[in-house]
Write an enzyme that holds these catalytic residues in place. Structure first.
Site, short mmCIF file in Angstrom:
data_model
loop_
_atom_site.label_atom_id
_atom_site.label_comp_id
_atom_site.label_asym_id
_atom_site.label_seq_id
_atom_site.Cartn_x
_atom_site.Cartn_y
_atom_site.Cartn_z
N ARG A 225 0.85 -1.20 0.00
CA ARG A 225 0.00 0.00 0.00
C ARG A 225 0.88 1.25 0.00
NH1 ARG A 225 -5.33 -1.25 3.52
NH2 ARG A 225 -6.30 -0.14 1.80
N GLN B 50 -1.46 3.10 -5.50
CA GLN B 50 -2.82 3.53 -5.19
C GLN B 50 -3.81 3.22 -6.31
OE1 GLN B 50 -2.56 7.67 -4.11
NE2 GLN B 50 -2.16 7.21 -1.95
N ASP C 29 -5.01 -0.40 -5.89
CA ASP C 29 -5.31 -0.81 -4.51
C ASP C 29 -6.78 -1.23 -4.39
OD1 ASP C 29 -5.63 -1.15 -1.80
OD2 ASP C 29 -4.83 0.80 -1.22
N SER D 45 -8.68 -0.54 -1.02
CA SER D 45 -9.20 0.81 -0.84
C SER D 45 -10.44 1.06 -1.68
CB SER D 45 -8.12 1.85 -1.17
OG SER D 45 -7.07 1.80 -0.22
N TYR E 148 -1.13 -1.46 6.65
CA TYR E 148 -2.05 -2.41 7.26
C TYR E 148 -2.04 -2.25 8.78
CZ TYR E 148 -1.97 -4.64 2.68
OH TYR E 148 -2.06 -4.88 1.33
#
Length: 375
Positions: free
Chosen positions: A119, A124, A127, A130, A225
């Site tokens: 992450r 991003q 991801d 998310s 995390y």
């Protein structure tokens, strides 16, 4: 290169590629085969895929001839031998499927689990945790509002005044932040717990109160995390949650630790102190839940409190969930395909290396290997 899209099983309504992304893969010299009705539950019909350039065919044909299989959940174990030599990309959750991981390696499947991607800022755009958690947080509040027997906002009417609902959000990750924003838009007063002091400013910027508990373990090296907390911290946290939960009408829990059971943050005794008609939505239900009474995929009432365990709320919004997931998949595929659409596995890339679980008949992911080693 042929990329195959399988229809999801076990009630999963999302699909791993949308017609829009199929067009983009065509431009990358990738041929896309889609199982019949694979996108129907997400409101993407076969005609839309055909118009985008995909070929509609059977699952058997895809499994036999596709080079890359794109999915959300992994295929059934009886299909593993047929996937030998192929690349499988999905939300495979290897830390919770260790026996299956060994079978993937034994059958010579190269697997990439998008939920294992580091992450980082660069990652991003791919991801999946998310993109899907944002939907889960939003939908959790709407589900709570639908279940709750009272208004969320404060109302002043000729017939009397209504006090605003009080919401307690446990965890200020992506799901928690979206839950905060949604609850605030509906007019609730929101309190938030999180083990990371760094999220305090973001929580407060959304109009919520951040409840601090001192002594949290440093999560800065955990790749974004959550990490296990000390017993001392857990005791302090439980005490502060117990104080807040008696006033809460709505509780949204989101706390999870990769590869481990979800931390139990709410005891039966705490639930017994809640007001009748209150609602708990537990997004960590699939890994045991954040309450002692959570049952995955079930809604139950205890002492007048409704407890809903649902870790797959993104599937309740399959069109947008699939759209976001498909973009995540596309951005990841750009890392493992060359300009001619052929697979080039660049394991020197930290994202490719981090996402790869099995390759060449071996388990190559360090986190998974460490969990498989004898104690």
């Amino acid at each position: 290169m042929i990329a195959g899209i399988l229809k999801e099983r076990n009630g999963e309504t999302r699909v791993s590629l949308t017609p829009e992304v199929v067009k983009q893969l065509q431009q990358m010299s990738v041929t896309v085969w889609v199982e019949q009705d694979a996108g129907a539950a997400a409101w993407y019909n076969d005609q839309a895929y055909t118009e985008a350039g995909a070929v509609i065919t059977s699952a058997a044909e895809i499994i036999a001839k596709a080079d890359i299989i794109l999915t959300l959940q992994p295929p059934e174990p009886n299909l593993f031998p047929a996937l030998s030599g192929k690349i499988l990309v999905g939300i495979l959750q290897p830390l919770y499927r260790l026996a299956e991981v060994e079978q993937w390696a034994a059958n010579g499947i190269t697997t990439f689990s998008l939920d294992a991607i580091p992450r980082t800022t660069r990652a991003q755009s791919m991801d999946v945790l998310s993109s899907q958690a944002s939907i889960a947080g939003y939908k959790a509040v709407l589900l709570a509002a639908y279940t709750y027997s009272r208004y969320f906002p404060m109302l002043m009417t000729a017939a009397g005044s209504i006090a605003p609902a009080k919401a307690l959000i446990l965890g200020a990750g992506v799901a928690g932040l979206q839950a905060i924003a949604t609850a605030r838009r509906l007019g609730a007063v929101v309190e938030v717990f999180d083990t990371r002091p760094a999220v305090k400013e973001e929580v407060m910027s959304l109009g919520a109160k951040f409840v601090e508990v001192e002594g949290a373990a440093d999560a800065s090296r955990a790749g974004g995390y959550a990490v296990e907390q000390s017993e001392s911290y857990k005791q302090q946290q439980q005490q502060r949650i117990a104080e807040s939960i008696t006033k809460a009408d709505i509780v949204i829990t989101t706390a999870q630790i990769p590869g481990k059971p979800a931390p139990v943050l709410i005891s039966t005794e705490m639930i017994n102190t809640m007001k009748p008609g209150s609602v708990i939505i537990d997004l960590a239900a699939a890994t045991g839940g954040n309450t002692t009474l959570t049952v995955n995929n079930e809604s139950k009432v205890h002492n007048g409190v409704t407890i809903i365990g649902n870790s797959n709320l993104p599937a309740a919004m399959p069109a947008d969930a699939s759209k976001l997931y498909a973009k995540n998949v596309l951005n990841f595929l750009k890392l493992i395909l060359d300009k001619d659409g052929q697979a080039i596995l660049r394991f020197e890339d930290e994202i490719v290396k981090g996402a790869c679980i099995t390759h060449g008949g071996q388990i190559v992911n360090d986190r998974v290997k460490s969990m498989l080693q004898p104690a």
